[in-house]
Design an enzyme around this catalytic site. Structure first.
Site, PDB file in Angstrom:
ATOM      1  N   GLU A 363       0.859  -1.216   0.000  1.00 57.78           N
ATOM      2  CA  GLU A 363       0.000   0.000   0.000  1.00 57.78           C
ATOM      3  C   GLU A 363       0.882   1.249   0.000  1.00 57.78           C
ATOM      4  OE1 GLU A 363      -2.436  -1.897  -0.083  1.00 57.78           O
ATOM      5  OE2 GLU A 363      -4.171  -0.600  -0.333  1.00 57.78           O
TER       6      GLU A 363
HETATM    7  N1  COS Z   1      -5.699  12.032  -4.777  1.00 55.14           N
HETATM    8  C1  COS Z   1      -6.070  12.542  -5.966  1.00 55.14           C
HETATM    9  N2  COS Z   1      -5.180  12.833  -6.941  1.00 55.14           N
HETATM   10  C2  COS Z   1      -3.883  12.611  -6.683  1.00 55.14           C
HETATM   11  C3  COS Z   1      -3.430  12.096  -5.464  1.00 55.14           C
HETATM   12  C4  COS Z   1      -4.398  11.806  -4.469  1.00 55.14           C
HETATM   13  N3  COS Z   1      -4.053  11.298  -3.279  1.00 55.14           N
HETATM   14  N4  COS Z   1      -2.095  11.981  -5.491  1.00 55.14           N
HETATM   15  C5  COS Z   1      -1.713  12.416  -6.693  1.00 55.14           C
HETATM   16  N5  COS Z   1      -2.784  12.802  -7.412  1.00 55.14           N
HETATM   17  C6  COS Z   1      -2.793  13.378  -8.758  1.00 55.14           C
HETATM   18  C7  COS Z   1      -1.980  14.650  -8.747  1.00 55.14           C
HETATM   19  O1  COS Z   1      -2.783  15.746  -8.403  1.00 55.14           O
HETATM   20  C8  COS Z   1      -1.508  14.728 -10.185  1.00 55.14           C
HETATM   21  O2  COS Z   1      -2.556  15.196 -10.980  1.00 55.14           O
HETATM   22  P1  COS Z   1      -2.286  16.347 -12.096  1.00 55.14           P
HETATM   23  O3  COS Z   1      -1.312  15.692 -13.044  1.00 55.14           O
HETATM   24  O4  COS Z   1      -3.625  16.578 -12.676  1.00 55.14           O
HETATM   25  O5  COS Z   1      -1.697  17.487 -11.353  1.00 55.14           O
HETATM   26  C9  COS Z   1      -1.292  13.261 -10.553  1.00 55.14           C
HETATM   27  O6  COS Z   1      -2.101  12.503  -9.652  1.00 55.14           O
HETATM   28  C10 COS Z   1       0.151  12.838 -10.439  1.00 55.14           C
HETATM   29  O7  COS Z   1       0.575  13.073  -9.118  1.00 55.14           O
HETATM   30  P2  COS Z   1       2.100  13.145  -8.678  1.00 55.14           P
HETATM   31  O8  COS Z   1       2.813  14.085  -9.586  1.00 55.14           O
HETATM   32  O9  COS Z   1       2.151  13.400  -7.221  1.00 55.14           O
HETATM   33  O10 COS Z   1       2.581  11.674  -9.028  1.00 55.14           O
HETATM   34  P3  COS Z   1       3.963  10.947  -8.805  1.00 55.14           P
HETATM   35  O11 COS Z   1       4.286  10.190 -10.019  1.00 55.14           O
HETATM   36  O12 COS Z   1       4.962  11.876  -8.231  1.00 55.14           O
HETATM   37  O13 COS Z   1       3.570   9.814  -7.717  1.00 55.14           O
HETATM   38  C11 COS Z   1       3.340   8.862  -5.541  1.00 55.14           C
HETATM   39  C12 COS Z   1       3.086  10.051  -6.493  1.00 55.14           C
HETATM   40  C13 COS Z   1       4.808   8.524  -5.400  1.00 55.14           C
HETATM   41  C14 COS Z   1       2.806   9.332  -4.197  1.00 55.14           C
HETATM   42  C15 COS Z   1       2.539   7.648  -6.038  1.00 55.14           C
HETATM   43  O14 COS Z   1       3.123   7.120  -7.208  1.00 55.14           O
HETATM   44  C16 COS Z   1       2.418   6.542  -4.993  1.00 55.14           C
HETATM   45  O15 COS Z   1       1.578   6.613  -4.109  1.00 55.14           O
HETATM   46  N6  COS Z   1       3.253   5.492  -5.127  1.00 55.14           N
HETATM   47  C17 COS Z   1       3.118   4.324  -4.304  1.00 55.14           C
HETATM   48  C18 COS Z   1       2.216   3.356  -4.964  1.00 55.14           C
HETATM   49  C19 COS Z   1       1.575   2.414  -4.004  1.00 55.14           C
HETATM   50  O16 COS Z   1       1.117   2.781  -2.943  1.00 55.14           O
HETATM   51  N7  COS Z   1       1.532   1.176  -4.397  1.00 55.14           N
HETATM   52  C20 COS Z   1       0.955   0.207  -3.536  1.00 55.14           C
HETATM   53  C21 COS Z   1       0.454  -0.918  -4.301  1.00 55.14           C
HETATM   54  S1  COS Z   1      -1.110  -0.665  -4.936  1.00 55.14           S
HETATM   55  S2  COS Z   1      -2.212  -1.655  -3.677  1.00 55.14           S
END
Ligand code: COS
Length: 381
Positions: A363
Site C-alpha cells: 500500500e
Molecule cells: N488524490 C487525488 N489525486 C492525486 C493524489 C491523491 N491522493 N495523489 C496524486 N494525485 C494526482 C496529482 O494531483 C496529479 O494530478 P495532475 O497531473 O492533474 O496534477 C497526478 O495525480 C500525479 O501526481 P504526482 O505528480 O504526485 O505523481 P507521482 O508520479 O509523483 O507519484 C506517488 C506520487 C509517489 C505518491 C505515487 O506514485 C504513490 O503513491 N506510489 C506508491 C504506490 C503504491 O502505494 N503502491 C501500492 C500498491 S497498490 S495496492
C-alpha cells in the site's frame, strides 16, 4: 479506552474478536504453513455481514465507513493478518467503483460484493511500476465497443481468487500518469491469465499472483470514470486503504503484545516469572504505549476520512507509516520477550513478526508515505 466508539462499533469489534478467536485462531497455523486462501472463513465473514461494511446502503451495504473497515480489519489481524488482508482487498476492489463508478456499474457489482459473493482486487502494481506507480506499461486501446488490454500486473492480492479486478492501464502512453485509466475486468474474460501464487514470508493466508492480459477485450462500458482519470482513482483509493492497512498493523501489534504478556507471566527464569523483571516490564509497557498511539492515530484519520473532507492523503500516509513501524517494532520485541522460543514456529510470535513486515512495504512503502507527507508539508507551510 473506548475511543468514543458507538455502541454498534463496540459490538462490531466484539463480534469479530469472538469470530476470529473461535474460527480463525484454530486454523491460522495451517493456513500459514500451507499458504491457503481462506475462502471458507471469508464465507463465514460474509454471513456476519462484514462485506456490507464498505458498500453504500443503496447497493446492499450498511454504508462505506473507513472507521468500520478499520475496526473489522484490526480485529481479524489481531489473530491472522493474512485473512485480514484477503478481506480488506475485497473492499479495495469496491472502493474505486464506489468513488467513480456510474449507476450501472454500481448496480452490477456492489450488491454482490456486499453479500460476499463477488470478491474484488485492485491491480495497479507492475514489475516496473511499484513505488513509481505512474509508470504503468499495461496499455488499453479502444477498438469499436471494446478496449483491448495488453500487459501484466504484479503481486496482486486476491489474484486468481477475485471475481472483479480494477485494472489500471494506459489509454494514452504519451501522457504519462495523465494517460492512465481504470477498468473493471471480470475473471473469465478471454485473454485474462493468472500467474503462479507467490511464496511469501508472511500474510500467507492470502494470495498474490501476477496477472497477464493478452489482447484481453473489455467492453467499453467497463471504463471507470473518464479516460485519463486512472491514476487519480488509484491514488484516491490508496488514500482510503492506507488507514485500513494501519489498522491491520495495529491488530498485528496487539496480538503479538498479548502473547508476549501471557508468556512473560508464565515463563520462569532465575526463580521468577520473567514479567517480574523491569527489563521485560519496560518492553511490554513500551509496546502498549506505541499500540495505543497507533490506534488513536488510525481511528482519528479514519474518522477524518469519513467526515467528507476533501483531502486526507497526508493523514492517511501518517496512519499507515506510523502504525506499520509500530507493528514491526512491537512484534520484534515480542519475539525478544519469548527469547529462543520466540524464534521457533511452535509459538505464534515469529508469525506476527513475519506478517508485520509487509505492512511497512505494501500500500506504498513507508518511504513513499513519508514522501506524500513531506510534499503536503511543502504545500502547507
Ligand atoms: N488524490 C487525488 N489525486 C492525486 C493524489 C491523491 N491522493 N495523489 C496524486 N494525485 C494526482 C496529482 O494531483 C496529479 O494530478 P495532475 O497531473 O492533474 O496534477 C497526478 O495525480 C500525479 O501526481 P504526482 O505528480 O504526485 O505523481 P507521482 O508520479 O509523483 O507519484 C506517488 C506520487 C509517489 C505518491 C505515487 O506514485 C504513490 O503513491 N506510489 C506508491 C504506490 C503504491 O502505494 N503502491 C501500492 C500498491 S497498490 S495496492
Amino acid at each position: 479506552m473506548d475511543y468514543f466508539l458507538t455502541e454498534e462499533q463496540k459490538k462490531l469489534k466484539e463480534t469479530i474478536r469472538k469470530f476470529a478467536e473461535d474460527k480463525i485462531k484454530p486454523v491460522r497455523k495451517e493456513l500459514d504453513e500451507k499458504s491457503l486462501f481462506p475462502r471458507e472463513i471469508l464465507t463465514e465473514m460474509a454471513k456476519l455481514d462484514l462485506f456490507r461494511l464498505f458498500v453504500p446502503e443503496e447497493y446492499g451495504g450498511i454504508g462505506l465507513s473507513i472507521l468500520n473497515m478499520c475496526l473489522a480489519v484490526e480485529e481479524v489481524a489481531r489473530v491472522d493478518a493474512g485473512v485480514a488482508v484477503s478481506y480488506a482487498v475485497v473492499g479495495l476492489g469496491a472502493i474505486p467503483i464506489i468513488l467513480r463508478g456510474n449507476e450501472e456499474q454500481k448496480k452490477k457489482y456492489l450488491p454482490g460484493m456486499a453479500e460476499g459473493k463477488l470478491y474484488g482486487a485492485f491491480a495497479l502494481t507492475e514489475p516496473e511500476a511499484g513505488s513509481d506507480a505512474g509508470n504503468v506499461k499495461t496499455t488499453a486501446r479502444l477498438e469499436g465497443d471494446y478496449y483491448v488490454i495488453n500487459g501484466s500486473k504484479k503481486f496482486i492480492t486476491n489474484g486468481g481468487e477475485a471475481d472483479v479486478y480494477i485494472v489500471i492501464a494506459s489509454t494514452n502512453p504519451t501522457k504519462g500518469v495523465r494517460g492512465l485509466s481504470a477498468f473493471i475486468v471480470e475473471k473469465g474474460t478471454p485473454g485474462f491469465i493468472f500467474g503462479k501464487a507467490e511464496d511469501k514470508m508472511g500474510i500467507r493466508a492470502s494470495v498474490q499472483r501476477e496477472l497477464y492480459f493478452d489482447d484481453m477485450k473489455v467492453p467499453k462500458e467497463n471504463l471507470l470514470g473518464r479516460e485519463g482519470e486512472g491514476f487519480r482513482i488509484a491514488m484516491m483509493t490508496l488514500d482510503r486503504s492506507r488507514p485500513i492497512i494501519g489498522a491491520q498493523a495495529v491488530g498485528i501489534a496487539q496480538g503479538a503484545m498479548e502473547e508476549a504478556v501471557k508468556y512473560a507471566k508464565t515463563r520462569v527464569q532465575f526463580g521468577e516469572p520473567i514479567i517480574s523483571f523491569q527489563g521485560i516490564q519496560f518492553m511490554l509497557a513500551d509496546m502498549a504505549i506505541q499500540i495505543e498511539a497507533a490506534r488513536s492515530l488510525v481511528y482519528s484519520v479514519a474518522r477524518f476520512a469519513d467526515s467528507g473532507v476533501k483531502s486526507f492523503s497526508k493523514e492517511a500516509a501518517m496512519a499507515k507509516a506510523f502504525a506499520s513501524d509500530v507493528a514491526m517494532k512491537v512484534t520484534t520485541d515480542a519475539v525478544q520477550v519469548f527469547g529462543g522460543y520466540g524464534y521457533m514456529k511452535d509459538y505464534p510470535v515469529e508469525k506476527y513478526m513475519r506478517d508485520a513486515k509487509i505492512t511497512q512495504i505494501y500500500e506504498g512503502t513507508n518511504q513513499i508515505q513519508r514522501l506524500v507527507i513531506a510534499r503536503a508539508l511543502m504545500r502547507e507551510y
